[in-house]
Scaffold this motif. Structure first.
Motif, mmCIF file in Angstrom:
data_model
loop_
_atom_site.group_PDB
_atom_site.id
_atom_site.type_symbol
_atom_site.label_atom_id
_atom_site.label_comp_id
_atom_site.label_asym_id
_atom_site.label_seq_id
_atom_site.Cartn_x
_atom_site.Cartn_y
_atom_site.Cartn_z
ATOM 1 N N ARG A 1 -54.721 -9.847 95.454
ATOM 2 C CA ARG A 1 -55.179 -10.346 96.750
ATOM 3 C C ARG A 1 -55.648 -9.185 97.631
ATOM 4 N NH1 ARG A 1 -51.316 -14.726 97.943
ATOM 5 N NH2 ARG A 1 -52.514 -15.679 96.290
ATOM 6 N N GLY A 2 -56.821 -9.290 98.157
ATOM 7 C CA GLY A 2 -57.325 -8.255 99.047
ATOM 8 C C GLY A 2 -58.009 -7.097 98.339
ATOM 9 N N PHE A 3 -58.019 -7.104 97.028
ATOM 10 C CA PHE A 3 -58.742 -6.049 96.310
ATOM 11 C C PHE A 3 -60.069 -6.618 95.862
ATOM 12 C CE2 PHE A 3 -59.630 -3.161 92.702
ATOM 13 C CZ PHE A 3 -59.524 -1.963 93.390
ATOM 14 N N GLU A 4 -61.154 -6.087 96.454
ATOM 15 C CA GLU A 4 -62.445 -6.747 96.295
ATOM 16 C C GLU A 4 -63.179 -6.375 95.011
ATOM 17 O OE1 GLU A 4 -63.167 -9.017 98.374
ATOM 18 O OE2 GLU A 4 -61.575 -8.586 99.824
ATOM 19 N N ALA A 5 -62.907 -5.173 94.515
ATOM 20 C CA ALA A 5 -63.739 -4.650 93.424
ATOM 21 C C ALA A 5 -63.439 -5.323 92.081
ATOM 22 C CB ALA A 5 -63.552 -3.147 93.311
ATOM 23 N N LEU A 6 -63.534 -6.629 92.049
ATOM 24 C CA LEU A 6 -63.270 -7.379 90.831
ATOM 25 C C LEU A 6 -64.351 -8.439 90.688
ATOM 26 C CD1 LEU A 6 -59.476 -7.984 91.395
ATOM 27 C CD2 LEU A 6 -60.392 -6.752 89.445
ATOM 28 N N ARG A 7 -64.714 -8.692 89.469
ATOM 29 C CA ARG A 7 -65.630 -9.823 89.305
ATOM 30 C C ARG A 7 -65.082 -10.715 88.198
ATOM 31 N NH1 ARG A 7 -68.361 -9.121 84.582
ATOM 32 N NH2 ARG A 7 -68.698 -6.981 83.880
ATOM 33 N N GLU A 8 -65.568 -11.924 88.173
ATOM 34 C CA GLU A 8 -65.089 -12.849 87.156
ATOM 35 C C GLU A 8 -65.531 -12.408 85.774
ATOM 36 O OE1 GLU A 8 -65.480 -17.047 87.443
ATOM 37 O OE2 GLU A 8 -65.022 -17.019 89.590
ATOM 38 N N ALA A 9 -64.678 -12.628 84.831
ATOM 39 C CA ALA A 9 -65.008 -12.232 83.459
ATOM 40 C C ALA A 9 -65.990 -13.223 82.856
ATOM 41 C CB ALA A 9 -63.742 -12.182 82.619
ATOM 42 N N GLY A 10 -66.884 -12.697 82.021
ATOM 43 C CA GLY A 10 -67.838 -13.556 81.329
ATOM 44 C C GLY A 10 -67.504 -13.621 79.848
ATOM 45 N N GLU A 11 -68.285 -14.379 79.134
ATOM 46 C CA GLU A 11 -68.053 -14.535 77.698
ATOM 47 C C GLU A 11 -68.070 -13.190 76.979
ATOM 48 O OE1 GLU A 11 -66.979 -16.744 75.435
ATOM 49 O OE2 GLU A 11 -66.447 -17.801 77.283
ATOM 50 N N ALA A 12 -68.962 -12.276 77.433
ATOM 51 C CA ALA A 12 -69.093 -10.982 76.764
ATOM 52 C C ALA A 12 -67.768 -10.230 76.766
ATOM 53 C CB ALA A 12 -70.173 -10.154 77.448
ATOM 54 N N GLU A 13 -67.085 -10.240 77.911
ATOM 55 C CA GLU A 13 -65.810 -9.523 78.005
ATOM 56 C C GLU A 13 -64.739 -10.176 77.130
ATOM 57 O OE1 GLU A 13 -67.393 -10.131 81.086
ATOM 58 O OE2 GLU A 13 -67.943 -8.062 81.583
ATOM 59 N N PHE A 14 -64.709 -11.511 77.166
ATOM 60 C CA PHE A 14 -63.719 -12.205 76.324
ATOM 61 C C PHE A 14 -63.935 -11.863 74.862
ATOM 62 C CE2 PHE A 14 -63.326 -15.237 79.954
ATOM 63 C CZ PHE A 14 -61.981 -15.038 80.154
ATOM 64 N N GLU A 15 -65.211 -11.831 74.493
ATOM 65 C CA GLU A 15 -65.539 -11.587 73.105
ATOM 66 C C GLU A 15 -65.141 -10.169 72.701
ATOM 67 O OE1 GLU A 15 -69.685 -12.166 71.183
ATOM 68 O OE2 GLU A 15 -69.019 -14.097 72.039
ATOM 69 N N ALA A 16 -65.518 -9.201 73.549
ATOM 70 C CA ALA A 16 -65.212 -7.801 73.243
ATOM 71 C C ALA A 16 -63.706 -7.592 73.157
ATOM 72 C CB ALA A 16 -65.822 -6.896 74.302
ATOM 73 N N SER A 17 -62.982 -8.206 74.088
ATOM 74 C CA SER A 17 -61.534 -8.049 74.086
ATOM 75 C C SER A 17 -60.924 -8.725 72.855
ATOM 76 C CB SER A 17 -60.961 -8.642 75.372
ATOM 77 O OG SER A 17 -59.564 -8.510 75.382
#
Lengths: 331, 408
Positions: B247-263
């Motif tokens: 909460r309050g930490f802005e430097a985040l974005r939602e994960a996309g399929e690419a990240e799920f796949e790589a992980s």
């Protein structure tokens, strides 16, 4: 792990150890042979207890034979063959002199020693990013190639030897029934006048600085007592720190409690410690009190002319008294 | 916010044999083992590696953040500086498996249960006072300085745990937070601490988590899991505690399929790496039943030196001793870690010791982890972190012991 690529001298020693062990077990001269076998991790060996001649192929010899196997002898029943380095046998001589082991019950299989690698020194030599070592092999005499995730490095053993080995004055066992390898295979003995150079350098620092050093070391102690358990000379049936009544040592956050244990142990091995380095290598926190023990060794040598573990007939210095013993320090 | 499908959770794979009843028992804990709130919507975000230090600083503004720090060759969880600088430094590069286990943030090696003083003589022993539960530097500081802005109870964050250590907490819960015995000191620390875990793309040489029901990307016991994806992390929020942290930490974005796949690929690689050295834990557990008097113990223990390295560094060992540390005018009732490897552990006042030699003591350690604990809780008391393997002075490898018993 180190043995697969072992070459030259260490491979010869291993072969000789297997012959000796097989003979001793086959003729029934011993009930068990204690040597080293390959460990389950890179840069590790592990003590092996062999009872059948067929088992001897498990025996290895290399620069990672870091345990002092004499630790297993007190209280062991039956006749035993044991592999010892130059330092280990001196601990064994102490055990015999102190009547913890009967000379007749033990076949001493000495190895002229090339020294033992200090894993922490090696990690430091490899530097950051090389934490995960996945394999290690001796490629030529005195060179180990260490490989891990994304790196491979050749390390001269000489650069990463234990401090105890660097100062070792007896790489060739002083007492033995069998010698696996010839004297030339051993490291050059450290000249006596150089054996205490690091101790003297440390002693020249101020008392505060020295105290701070030991406090920093002892602070990391987790009270697992691996040092005590790895030491062949710590064979007391009940260690003073385990005494409940009276309770000598508290189990609390106070540094002094840990200090009492470590200093008590060093003092209790005065005139007996052979600087094999087993305590330091066993410590999960890498606590190094060697300088203190070594300084006491030097005092015992200078004041009483006693060198521990080199003579089966010499009475331990604190088990005897001579009229001419110095007494100036007695208040 | 995207949702992670429940099906993404890896099934338990021990690498041995097919499914059988025992396997169910070992790997599917019954009772109170708190798996993550199943079915709860979970969020996954992406944070660049560059922002990691800033995130620790962000956390340190509201929480006491514990990070693994190298102190003279021993790594352990230590409270980061308020500005997070110390934490950020130690997290450059991948966080490592700490030498000392995460358990000590919840079950410290030494703790005061209560203090007493002796005004008016020993007999009256007046002034017995219980400390604030879970009282320690971290909590006290957080409360005193009113650093806590979080709506939840969380005041501490363990940042940089490994999946094995996070999982170990759920095993300790079975001991210290069971229906019939709850340890208030442990429970309060657990309640007020969030666990942020880093998945292991490159498990170490001593690791065997996949053989004991865990995995290098296991989420059990974690509130947040970071998994490396190139120059960023896939950040999975697994609980309300975890959601509070960002909460309050802005430097985040939602994960996309690419990240799920790589992980997912990284996870498959890590698990494959471990599959080749699976330990037959199920078979060993089944053989240990009734093996108390087996002659195999005569060989198994022989090289054991009888020190407490394995037990003290174990993230699931939980035995303790209670005593008094007295001063001239009072004292403290203290609880210290104890080890079944010490003769004193079972020494009776009469002088009799039911575990007279290292053989009995060694057997106790193995049996407790892989037989008694299974009996009591339906799960082995081991998370495969490998600390006992790495640190044993004689390389007495528990994996070998289990193999030997499995082969009986």
């Amino acid at each position: 792990m180190l043995t697969r690529g072992s070459s030259g001298r260490t491979a010869e020693v291993a072969g000789r150890l297997r012959e000796i062990a097989a003979d001793l077990l086959a003729t029934g001269e011993i009930d068990v042979f204690i040597g080293y076998e390959e460990g389950t991790l890179p840069l590790r060996t592990s003590p092996a207890f062999l009872t059948r001649p067929d088992d001897v192929s498990r025996l290895v010899w290399n620069y990672m034979c870091e345990n002092n196997l004499a630790v297993y002898l007190p209280g062991l029943k039956g006749r035993v063959g044991v592999v010892v380095k130059g330092c280990d046998v001196r601990a064994l001589v102490n055990l015999i002199v102190e009547r913890q082991v009967r000379r007749d019950d033990v076949k001493i299989v000495g190895v002229p020693c090339g020294g033992v690698v200090d894993r922490r020194k090696l990690a430091a030599a490899l530097g950051e990013g090389h934490e995960t070592i996945r394999s290690a092999a001796e490629t030529a005499d005195g060179v180990v190639v260490v490989a891990g995730d994304g790196f491979e490095k050749a390390v001269p053993i000489e650069d990463v030897l234990s401090a105890s080995c660097v100062a070792c004055t007896h790489p060739v066992p002083v007492v033995y029934d069998f010698l696996a390898g010839d004297d030339e295979a051993a490291r050059r003995a450290c000249p006596k006048e150089q054996a205490y150079s690091d101790v003297d350098a440390f002693a020249s620092r101020g008392p505060e600085e020295r105290f701070a050093y030991f406090a920093r070391e002892i602070e990391r102690c987790i009270e697992c007592y691996a040092c005590r358990q790895a030491c062949p000379l710590c064979y007391c049936p009940e260690c003073f720190v385990d005494r409940q009544s009276p309770k000598w040592v508290g189990r609390w956050r106070d540094l002094s409690d840990k200090m009492v244990f470590h200093l008590g142990r060093v003092l209790h091995t005065a005139g007996r410690c052979v600087d094999c380095g087993a305590c330091r290598r066993a410590c999960p926190a890498g606590i190094d009190l060697r300088l203190l023990a070594k300084r006491i060794e030097k005092d015992v040598l200078e004041f009483f002319g006693h060198e521990p573990g080199v003579d089966l007939t010499a009475v331990p210095v604190f088990a005897t008294y001579k009229r001419e013993d110095p007494g100036d320090f007695i208040l | 916010m995207s949702r992670v499908r429940a099906g993404k959770r890896r099934g338990c794979s021990s690498g041995t044999g097919g499914r059988n009843v025992l396997r169910e028992r070992v790997l599917r804990p019954r009772g109170e083992l708190r798996m993550l709130e199943e079915g709860r919507p979970r969020k996954a975000l992406v944070m660049t590696k560059r922002d990691l230090g800033r995130f620790v600083t962000h956390l340190a503004a509201s929480y006491v953040v514990f990070v693994p720090v190298d102190e003279g060759g021993v790594t352990r969880f230590v409270a980061a500086c308020p500005d997070g600088a110390r934490g950020a430094r130690s997290l450059e590069g991948d966080p490592f498996l700490s030498t000392r286990p995460l358990k000590e943030l919840f079950f410290p090696q030494q703790e005061t249960l209560f203090a007493f003083d002796a005004h008016g003589g020993i007999e009256t022993a007046a002034g017995v006072k219980a400390p604030a539960l879970g009282d320690d530097r971290g909590r006290a500081r957080a409360r005193d300085e009113r650093l806590v802005s979080s709506p939840s109870d969380v005041v501490r964050v363990a940042f940089g745990a490994r999946p094995c250590d996070a999982r170990s907490l759920t095993l300790l819960d079975l001991v210290f937070d069971a229906a019939d015995h709850r340890d208030p000191y442990y429970v309060s620390r657990r309640r007020e601490t969030a666990v942020v875990t880093f998945a292991c793309p490159e498990p170490g040489v001593a690791c065997f988590c996949t053989s004991v029901g865990g995995g290098p990307f296991d989420e059990t016991g974690s509130d947040v899991v970071f998994a490396e994806v190139g120059e960023a992390y896939l950040v999975r929020l697994l609980s309300a505690k975890g959601e509070d942290l960002i909460r309050g930490f802005e430097a985040l974005r939602e994960a996309g399929e690419a990240e799920f796949e790589a992980s997912g690929e990284a996870r498959a690689r890590a698990e494959a790496r471990m599959a080749s050295r699976a330990v037959p834990v199920d078979a060993a557990v089944s053989r240990l039943e009734g093996a108390f008097g087996h002659p195999a113990w005569d060989d198994a223990y022989r090289k054991c030196l009888g020190c407490a390295v394995c037990t003290y560094l174990c993230p699931t060992c939980h035995c303790f001793d209670i005593g008094d540390e007295a001063t001239r005018t009072g004292g403290e009732r203290v609880r210290n870690w104890d080890s079944c490897m010490f003769p004193l552990f079972t020494l009776h006042a009469s002088g009799h010791n039911p575990r007279p030699s290292r053989k009995e003591r060694f057997r106790q350690r193995i049996m407790h982890k892989f037989n008694y604990f299974v009996e009591n809780n339906g799960v082995v008391a081991c998370v495969g972190c490998g600390r006992c393997v790495e640190n044993c002075p004689v390389n007495l490898d528990v994996r070998k012991v289990l193999e030997a018993f499995a082969a009986l």
